[in-house]
Design a protein around this motif. Structure first.
Motif, PDB file in Angstrom:
ATOM      1  N   GLU A 266      -5.491  -0.767  -1.292  1.00 62.94           N
ATOM      2  CA  GLU A 266      -5.153  -1.738  -0.258  1.00 62.94           C
ATOM      3  C   GLU A 266      -4.145  -2.799  -0.705  1.00 62.94           C
ATOM      4  O   GLU A 266      -3.119  -2.994  -0.070  1.00 62.94           O
ATOM      5  CB  GLU A 266      -6.431  -2.404   0.257  1.00 62.94           C
ATOM      6  CG  GLU A 266      -6.180  -3.278   1.447  1.00 62.94           C
ATOM      7  CD  GLU A 266      -7.468  -3.745   2.089  1.00 62.94           C
ATOM      8  OE1 GLU A 266      -7.402  -4.131   3.256  1.00 62.94           O
ATOM      9  OE2 GLU A 266      -8.515  -3.729   1.422  1.00 62.94           O
TER      10      GLU A 266
ATOM     11  N   ASP B  79      -9.366  -8.219   9.477  1.00 64.22           N
ATOM     12  CA  ASP B  79      -8.207  -7.967   8.619  1.00 64.22           C
ATOM     13  C   ASP B  79      -7.536  -9.242   8.129  1.00 64.22           C
ATOM     14  O   ASP B  79      -6.584  -9.190   7.370  1.00 64.22           O
ATOM     15  CB  ASP B  79      -7.161  -7.135   9.362  1.00 64.22           C
ATOM     16  CG  ASP B  79      -7.506  -5.669   9.375  1.00 64.22           C
ATOM     17  OD1 ASP B  79      -8.296  -5.238   8.512  1.00 64.22           O
ATOM     18  OD2 ASP B  79      -6.983  -4.956  10.243  1.00 64.22           O
TER      19      ASP B  79
ATOM     20  N   LYS C 123      -0.383  -2.808   0.729  1.00 63.77           N
ATOM     21  CA  LYS C 123      -0.080  -3.928   1.637  1.00 63.77           C
ATOM     22  C   LYS C 123       1.149  -4.687   1.143  1.00 63.77           C
ATOM     23  O   LYS C 123       2.055  -4.993   1.909  1.00 63.77           O
ATOM     24  CB  LYS C 123      -1.253  -4.913   1.697  1.00 63.77           C
ATOM     25  CG  LYS C 123      -2.233  -4.701   2.780  1.00 63.77           C
ATOM     26  CD  LYS C 123      -3.236  -5.849   2.739  1.00 63.77           C
ATOM     27  CE  LYS C 123      -4.247  -5.802   3.823  1.00 63.77           C
ATOM     28  NZ  LYS C 123      -5.214  -6.893   3.744  1.00 63.77           N
TER      29      LYS C 123
ATOM     30  N   THR D 275      -3.857   0.322   5.591  1.00 65.89           N
ATOM     31  CA  THR D 275      -3.854   0.904   4.256  1.00 65.89           C
ATOM     32  C   THR D 275      -5.224   1.485   3.956  1.00 65.89           C
ATOM     33  O   THR D 275      -6.238   0.995   4.460  1.00 65.89           O
ATOM     34  CB  THR D 275      -3.517  -0.148   3.182  1.00 65.89           C
ATOM     35  OG1 THR D 275      -4.484  -1.196   3.241  1.00 65.89           O
ATOM     36  CG2 THR D 275      -2.136  -0.730   3.390  1.00 65.89           C
TER      37      THR D 275
END
Length: 158
Positions: A93, A124, A97, A88
């Protein structure tokens, strides 16, 4: 502007590959060679069965996130949905997500999958995933993911 999750279309692959390159750079994966735009489109849209499936998140006329997934089989669980790549843009984000993961879970339910699974890099791996019910099996079950890259195939096969 509202983010829309949809299946990838032929027109998306140039922008999708650019996002893949961005993701690879962010994770310092410059040694990997991404497939061409044409190869991605063939593998996703023309291969039977598809070599991978892809969802994109669109805001206006821009793709701001994607999820690449495929189906696998687990000896203990039966059919599973494997997420191979998930990216993303930073400005959206959390929302993207969440929407991508929600749609992946809906697909898993529709296809009678017993779980979804993915590998996450340390950079991540954040609390977003655990807030959605994900379990880090490296910690809880001591499982490790292993791989053999193509560069070692001939050695192993001989």
């Amino acid at each position: 502007m509202a983010a829309i999750i949809r299946d990838v279309e032929q027109k998306d692959f140039t922008e999708l590959r650019s996002l893949m390159l961005e993701n690879a750079a962010r994770q310092d994966l410059g040694v990997y060679r991404l497939p061409t735009v044409e190869k991605l489109a063939i593998d996703c849209l023309k291969s039977q069965p598809p070599k991978f499936n892809c969802l994109v998140c669109e805001e206006g006329d821009r793709i701001v996130g994607y999820a690449i997934y495929s189906f696998g089989y687990s000896t203990w669980m039966a059919r599973v949905l494997n997420i191979d790549d998930f990216h993303t843009q930073p400005h959206c984000e959390y929302e993207v997500k969440y929407k991508l993961l929600k749609r992946l879970v809906e697909i898993a339910i529709e296809k009678d999958c017993k779980r979804t699974a993915w590998t996450s890099s340390a950079s991540d791996h954040d609390e977003f995933w655990t807030k959605q019910g994900a379990v880090d099996v490296t910690v809880t079950e001591a499982w490790h993911q292993c791989r053999v890259d193509k560069s070692n195939f001939n050695t192993l096969a001989s």
